[in-house]
Design a protein around this motif. Structure first.
Motif, PDB file in Angstrom:
ATOM      1  N   PRO A  17       0.841  -1.197   0.000  1.00 14.91           N
ATOM      2  CA  PRO A  17       0.000   0.000   0.000  1.00 14.91           C
ATOM      3  C   PRO A  17       0.875   1.246   0.000  1.00 14.91           C
ATOM      4  N   CYS A  18       0.439   2.265  -0.651  1.00 13.64           N
ATOM      5  CA  CYS A  18       1.177   3.520  -0.702  1.00 13.64           C
ATOM      6  C   CYS A  18       0.707   4.409   0.448  1.00 13.64           C
ATOM      7  N   VAL A  19       1.620   4.775   1.288  1.00 20.31           N
ATOM      8  CA  VAL A  19       1.303   5.662   2.401  1.00 20.31           C
ATOM      9  C   VAL A  19       2.243   6.851   2.344  1.00 20.31           C
ATOM     10  N   GLY A  20       1.824   7.959   2.843  1.00 17.44           N
ATOM     11  CA  GLY A  20       2.679   9.144   2.824  1.00 17.44           C
ATOM     12  C   GLY A  20       2.756   9.749   1.445  1.00 17.44           C
ATOM     13  N   ASP A  21       3.951  10.147   1.069  1.00 19.14           N
ATOM     14  CA  ASP A  21       4.164  10.865  -0.187  1.00 19.14           C
ATOM     15  C   ASP A  21       4.523   9.951  -1.354  1.00 19.14           C
ATOM     16  N   GLY A  22       4.415   8.650  -1.195  1.00 18.75           N
ATOM     17  CA  GLY A  22       4.737   7.742  -2.292  1.00 18.75           C
ATOM     18  C   GLY A  22       5.953   6.907  -1.980  1.00 18.75           C
ATOM     19  N   PHE A  23       6.789   6.659  -2.984  1.00 14.93           N
ATOM     20  CA  PHE A  23       7.960   5.814  -2.775  1.00 14.93           C
ATOM     21  C   PHE A  23       9.182   6.481  -3.378  1.00 14.93           C
ATOM     22  N   GLU A  24      10.333   6.004  -2.985  1.00 13.66           N
ATOM     23  CA  GLU A  24      11.610   6.555  -3.437  1.00 13.66           C
ATOM     24  C   GLU A  24      12.454   5.420  -3.997  1.00 13.66           C
ATOM     25  N   THR A  25      13.170   5.677  -5.085  1.00 12.08           N
ATOM     26  CA  THR A  25      14.066   4.672  -5.645  1.00 12.08           C
ATOM     27  C   THR A  25      15.513   5.115  -5.469  1.00 12.08           C
ATOM     28  N   THR A  26      16.402   4.146  -5.334  1.00 10.30           N
ATOM     29  CA  THR A  26      17.827   4.407  -5.208  1.00 10.30           C
ATOM     30  C   THR A  26      18.560   3.468  -6.146  1.00 10.30           C
ATOM     31  N   GLU A  27      19.375   4.004  -7.037  1.00  9.15           N
ATOM     32  CA  GLU A  27      20.131   3.202  -7.994  1.00  9.15           C
ATOM     33  C   GLU A  27      21.363   2.625  -7.303  1.00  9.15           C
ATOM     34  N   VAL A  28      21.486   1.293  -7.295  1.00  6.07           N
ATOM     35  CA  VAL A  28      22.623   0.642  -6.638  1.00  6.07           C
ATOM     36  C   VAL A  28      23.373  -0.302  -7.580  1.00  6.07           C
ATOM     37  N   ALA A  29      23.081  -0.271  -8.872  1.00  6.11           N
ATOM     38  CA  ALA A  29      23.677  -1.212  -9.824  1.00  6.11           C
ATOM     39  C   ALA A  29      25.202  -1.144  -9.857  1.00  6.11           C
ATOM     40  N   ALA A  30      25.773   0.010  -9.612  1.00  2.34           N
ATOM     41  CA  ALA A  30      27.226   0.156  -9.667  1.00  2.34           C
ATOM     42  C   ALA A  30      27.902  -0.141  -8.327  1.00  2.34           C
ATOM     43  N   ASP A  31      27.110  -0.391  -7.288  1.00  7.37           N
ATOM     44  CA  ASP A  31      27.654  -0.622  -5.948  1.00  7.37           C
ATOM     45  C   ASP A  31      27.867  -2.110  -5.681  1.00  7.37           C
ATOM     46  N   ALA A  32      28.893  -2.415  -4.890  1.00  3.81           N
ATOM     47  CA  ALA A  32      29.127  -3.800  -4.452  1.00  3.81           C
ATOM     48  C   ALA A  32      28.092  -4.140  -3.377  1.00  3.81           C
ATOM     49  N   PRO A  33      27.595  -5.338  -3.301  1.00  2.00           N
ATOM     50  CA  PRO A  33      27.967  -6.483  -4.141  1.00  2.00           C
ATOM     51  C   PRO A  33      27.146  -6.579  -5.409  1.00  2.00           C
ATOM     52  N   TRP A  34      26.199  -5.685  -5.596  1.00  2.00           N
ATOM     53  CA  TRP A  34      25.239  -5.777  -6.712  1.00  2.00           C
ATOM     54  C   TRP A  34      25.933  -5.725  -8.067  1.00  2.00           C
ATOM     55  N   SER A  35      27.011  -4.967  -8.174  1.00  2.00           N
ATOM     56  CA  SER A  35      27.694  -4.837  -9.462  1.00  2.00           C
ATOM     57  C   SER A  35      28.392  -6.124  -9.904  1.00  2.00           C
ATOM     58  N   THR A  36      28.574  -7.068  -8.989  1.00  3.40           N
ATOM     59  CA  THR A  36      29.278  -8.302  -9.342  1.00  3.40           C
ATOM     60  C   THR A  36      28.387  -9.528  -9.419  1.00  3.40           C
ATOM     61  N   LEU A  37      27.122  -9.423  -9.102  1.00  9.48           N
ATOM     62  CA  LEU A  37      26.246 -10.592  -9.084  1.00  9.48           C
ATOM     63  C   LEU A  37      25.901 -11.094 -10.479  1.00  9.48           C
ATOM     64  N   ARG A  38      25.676 -10.190 -11.397  1.00 10.53           N
ATOM     65  CA  ARG A  38      25.246 -10.584 -12.746  1.00 10.53           C
ATOM     66  C   ARG A  38      26.412 -10.384 -13.699  1.00 10.53           C
ATOM     67  N   VAL A  39      27.055 -11.465 -14.058  1.00 10.84           N
ATOM     68  CA  VAL A  39      28.226 -11.374 -14.954  1.00 10.84           C
ATOM     69  C   VAL A  39      27.985 -12.176 -16.204  1.00 10.84           C
TER      70      VAL A  39
END
Length: 66
Positions: free
Chosen positions: A44-66
């Motif tokens: 459910p959406c409460v408050g002002d909505g939702f926020e996204t954060t780009e983490v594709a270049a951050d470890a460990p996420w940048s190394t999971l999909r090779v």
């Protein structure tokens, strides 16, 4: 569609679904030859909505999909 939820990978086909809890890092990749269409339901959406954060270049996420 290759669907990542945190560090878990699944391959979704037509009619499949994935539940992604709030605050969990996730990513979707079209690994097929044709276009893919996704339906995302946020709730459910409460408050002002939702926020996204780009983490594709951050470890460990940048190394999971090779």
């Amino acid at each position: 569609v290759e669907q990542w939820v945190d560090r878990d990978k699944r391959v979704l086909t037509a009619g499949d679904s994935a539940f992604i809890p709030a605050g969990v890092v996730h990513a979707s990749f079209n690994i097929g030859k044709d276009d893919a269409t996704l339906l995302a339901i946020f709730g459910p959406c409460v408050g002002d909505g939702f926020e996204t954060t780009e983490v594709a270049a951050d470890a460990p996420w940048s190394t999971l999909r090779v």
